[in-house]
Design an enzyme around this catalytic site. Structure first.
Site, PDB file in Angstrom:
ATOM      1  N   GLU A 244       0.865  -1.174   0.000  1.00 22.40           N
ATOM      2  CA  GLU A 244       0.000   0.000   0.000  1.00 22.40           C
ATOM      3  C   GLU A 244       0.897   1.218   0.000  1.00 22.40           C
ATOM      4  OE1 GLU A 244      -2.760   2.428   2.851  1.00 22.40           O
ATOM      5  OE2 GLU A 244      -3.767   0.561   2.302  1.00 22.40           O
ATOM      6  N   CYS A 278      -2.046   8.246   4.418  1.00 25.25           N
ATOM      7  CA  CYS A 278      -2.061   8.135   2.964  1.00 25.25           C
ATOM      8  C   CYS A 278      -3.431   8.415   2.369  1.00 25.25           C
ATOM      9  CB  CYS A 278      -1.550   6.763   2.526  1.00 25.25           C
ATOM     10  SG  CYS A 278      -2.349   5.384   3.373  1.00 25.25           S
TER      11      CYS A 278
END
Length: 486
Positions: A244, A278
């Site tokens: 990720e 994020c």
């Protein structure tokens, strides 16, 4: 407090590297600065348990271990939250929420540990094909510093549930916290060496984990630039990768919403963990009809946040993770302010009592060119851009004009529009009238340069398992005649 390496059930290594509280620069504790030797020993320990014990075959044991770990974490949740705030800097309310979410996720994967089914079919008469989902092997889990509880658990829990063994490498900034979470495995029936832990200030141990042919999976959360390096380093062993990576979340705000209410929620979404998440709201795309109101309300909401040490209950934005990070982010923000069409709110490093910490107040700029560097590159701090659009098609084109594809949100009262845009946005997660809502049960991950694979949810097991086809020519009973389709 101090931390050590944890290899084959033994804590070792001389603590020598400092862990610093980013809110005031004080020393929290120390940890050993390991490297390739420690990583190699941890890999060997994990390999031994995977190949020489029944760990990968004993789903009931794995479930019991995960449930016992969740119980141990529950018993220490306040102490863990305070340590997380001390090392990471995030407000204590966010730390408590993260610990609670991590415990919930461990329990979720404990439930799945005993339900990893395959399937059986007969592709032709007398031929039996059995498809099994088996543990991939040794998993290297490289944990970032921004949400070290949840981002440890969302990789380690499915890895253990699937039957893998693991080597965990924490971020230097939150090593003490990760060690404290893993130490609670000592209150479970985890076999020595099934989970191992290596500390370091640099990247030598991580590089060994990524390159080793005895590591079958690498699960990493971090920047896209580092993810690309991992892909290159892992190429020789062709191992499974669960990545990720970066994001630049767009929030599409239409002219049928309560502008003031949405502005307050977007301000929170942009500054979660001081903007160091994020999925944080990065680009606010607003319909031109409500742009004046959004400028005013969003600027006011961001300016009203209280900076302070995370341990203080009224703090809304804590420090950035460390001083070098604050300096780098501040430089990027200053460049954006110089290049933007207008600066609605200029962030700064506070003076007075907060000057000792790595604090940076929020910045909001408005710009018309979506190709500008600060509209395209992830700036991992309390920084957001405001852009306007006239039509739905223009909003969609601007939002999809990015190399990332991690998350986005749509703010509108029209259900059909929300679904239409959610389907058209090239992102792994799209929220409607919300942002940053994550669940153990719901898979997350990115399109394009935001990563590979999915974590959370049932599909996370796919990142830590392999499919095996076993074919047996069983035949058909004697006297059975073959028939042909018409």
């Amino acid at each position: 407090m101090n931390a050590q390496h944890w290899i084959s059930g033994t804590w070792s290594g001389e603590p020598c590297a400092d862990s610093i509280n980013p809110a005031d620069g004080t020393l929290i504790g120390k940890f050993p600065d390991g490297g390739t030797t420690e990583a190699g020993a941890a890999i060997a320990a994990a390999r031994h348990v995977f190949e020489r014990t029944t760990w990968g075959h004993d789903a009931r044991l794995r479930q019991n271990v995960l449930l016992a770990w969740a119980g141990a974490l529950e018993g220490e949740r306040e102490a863990l939250a305070r340590l997380l705030t001390a090392e990471n800097g995030k407000p204590i309310a966010q730390a408590r929420g993260e610990i609670g979410a991590a415990i919930s996720e461990v329990r979720y994967y404990a439930g799945l540990a005993r339900h990893i089914p395959g399937h059986v079919l007969e592709p032709e008469p007398g031929t039996i094909s059995t498809i099994l989902r088996e543990p991939a092997g040794v998993a290297a889990i490289i944990v970032p510093w921004n949400a070290p509880a949840v981002l440890l658990v969302r990789s380690l829990a499915p890895a253990l549930a699937a039957g893998c063994t693991a080597v965990v490498k924490a971020a230097a900034q939150t090593t003490l916290f990760t060690a404290a979470m893993l130490r609670l495995f000592e209150r479970t029936g985890l076999p020595a060496g099934a989970v191992n832990f290596v500390c370091e200030t640099g990247y030598a141990a991580s590089d060994r984990l990524v390159r080793s042919h005895d590591v079958d999976v690498v699960s990493f959360t971090g920047s896209t630039a580092t993810g690309k390096k991992i892909m290159i380093a892992a190429a020789d062993s062709v191992k499974k990768l669960s990545l990720e990576l970066g994001g630049k979340s767009c929030c599409l705000v239409f002219d049928d919403v309560d502008t003031e209410a949405v502005a307050k929620r977007l301000a929170l979404a942009a500054t979660i963990i001081s903007g160091q998440q994020c999925t944080a709201a990065r680009r606010i795309l607003v319909h031109e009809a409500i742009a004046p109101q959004m400028r005013r309300h969003l600027t006011a909401a961001l300016a009203a946040f209280r900076l302070g040490p995370g341990i203080e209950p009224d703090t809304q934005i804590g420090p950035l993770i460390d001083y070098p990070t604050r300096a780098a982010i501040s430089a990027l923000v200053e460049r954006a302010c110089d290049e933007a069409d207008s600066v609605l709110l200029r962030g700064a490093m506070p003076t007075g009592a907060l000057a000792r910490g790595a604090f940076l107040s929020p910045t909001l700029v408005e710009h018309s060119d979506p190709d500008a560097s600060f509209c395209q590159e992830e700036i991992f701090g309390p920084f957001a851009t405001l852009e306007t659009f006239a039509t739905e098609d223009e909003a969609l084109a601007k939002a999809n004009n990015t190399v990332f594809g991690l998350s986005a949100s749509v703010w509108t009262q029209q259900g059909e529009r929300a679904m239409r845009l959610a389907r058209a946005l090239r992102n792994g997660t799209v929220w409607v009238n919300d942002h940053n809502r994550l669940f153990a049960e719901a898979e997350t991950g990115g399109y394009r340069q935001s990563g590979l694979g999915r974590l959370h949810g049932y599909d996370a097991l796919a990142d830590f398992t392999e499919l095996k086809h076993i074919c047996i020519q069983a035949g058909v009973p004697q006297g059975t005649s073959r028939v042909c389709a018409a």
